[in-house]
Design an enzyme around this catalytic site. Structure first.
Site, PDB file in Angstrom:
ATOM      1  N   ASP A   7       0.776  -1.200   0.064  1.00 51.82           N
ATOM      2  CA  ASP A   7       0.150   0.063   0.053  1.00 51.82           C
ATOM      3  C   ASP A   7       0.991   1.195  -0.021  1.00 51.82           C
ATOM      4  O   ASP A   7       2.037   1.036   0.420  1.00 51.82           O
ATOM      5  CB  ASP A   7      -0.819   0.054   1.302  1.00 51.82           C
ATOM      6  CG  ASP A   7      -1.617   1.128   1.376  1.00 51.82           C
ATOM      7  OD1 ASP A   7      -2.425   1.564   0.187  1.00 51.82           O
ATOM      8  OD2 ASP A   7      -1.842   1.737   2.653  1.00 51.82           O
ATOM      9  N   ASP A   9       0.065   5.225   1.115  1.00 54.18           N
ATOM     10  CA  ASP A   9      -0.146   5.772   1.918  1.00 54.18           C
ATOM     11  C   ASP A   9      -0.274   5.248   3.336  1.00 54.18           C
ATOM     12  O   ASP A   9      -1.199   4.297   3.671  1.00 54.18           O
ATOM     13  CB  ASP A   9      -1.560   6.711   1.853  1.00 54.18           C
ATOM     14  CG  ASP A   9      -1.426   7.455   0.484  1.00 54.18           C
ATOM     15  OD1 ASP A   9      -0.561   8.293   0.526  1.00 54.18           O
ATOM     16  OD2 ASP A   9      -2.535   7.674  -0.130  1.00 54.18           O
TER      17      ASP A   9
HETATM   18 MG   LIG Z   1      -2.820   3.128   3.685  1.00 57.79          MG
END
Ligand SMILES: [Mg+2]
Ligand SMILES: [Zn+2]
Length: 172
Positions: A7, A9
């Site tokens: 992922d 962020d």
């Molecule tokens: Mg995230």
């Protein structure tokens, strides 16, 4: 090819909420070292990121691309080269196939690269990241506990770790 899906962020950069500007993109401590380590171990790195801010009109596709290209250049400068990015621009109401926990981004990645699920990993900071990987058939999952408002059950991931900094203890 063994792959680490990531992922963005909250794993690579601090999740300051709808991050789309270079000035607001803060790399998380240890991310370059960790990525070089994974690269040395022969892993391909693939970022799979929900970017509903585009669909919601908070920022544009062009904003995303500018930031994304800058991020990839920063990786390049630090010697991280085998890295690619897949993103979902839709908002939840669009009911698309790519927004995690759906698997569209993983499927797109597997059309471009040969991915061996059994030797691959997912690293995320939310349950939906872990769910998406499990839905795709990747059982090796790591939840990083960043300072995040989202509530994580912490049940679904194989490992729960404080930061990507310590990744070499888990991915060998
Ligand atoms: Mg995230
Ligand atoms: Zn989507």
């Amino acid at each position: 090819m063994k792959t680490v899906f990531l992922d963005r962020d909250g794993v690579i950069n601090k999740d300051n909420g709808y991050v789309f500007e270079i000035d607001n993109f803060e790399f998380i401590d240890g991310v370059f070292d960790s990525f070089r380590y994974l690269q040395r171990k022969g892993y391909n790195l693939i970022i799979v990121t929900n970017q509903s801010g585009i669909g919601r009109g908070r920022y544009t596709l062009e904003d995303f691309n500018i930031l994304n290209n800058w991020m990839l250049q920063e990786f390049q400068k630090k010697g991280v080269t085998n890295i690619d990015v897949f993103f979902c621009p839709h908002k939840p109401e669009d009911n698309c196939k790519c927004r995690k926990p759906n698997t569209g981004m993983f499927e797109a990645a597997s059309l471009k690269y040969k991915i061996d699920n059994n030797s691959s990993w997912m690293i995320g900071d939310k349950d939906i990241d872990i769910e998406a990987a499990l839905n795709f058939g990747i059982k090796n999952t790591i939840l990083v506990k960043s300072i995040h408002k989202a509530e994580n059950s912490e049940n679904s991931a194989k490992f729960v770790i404080p930061s990507i900094k310590t990744i070499s203890n888990y991915i060998k």
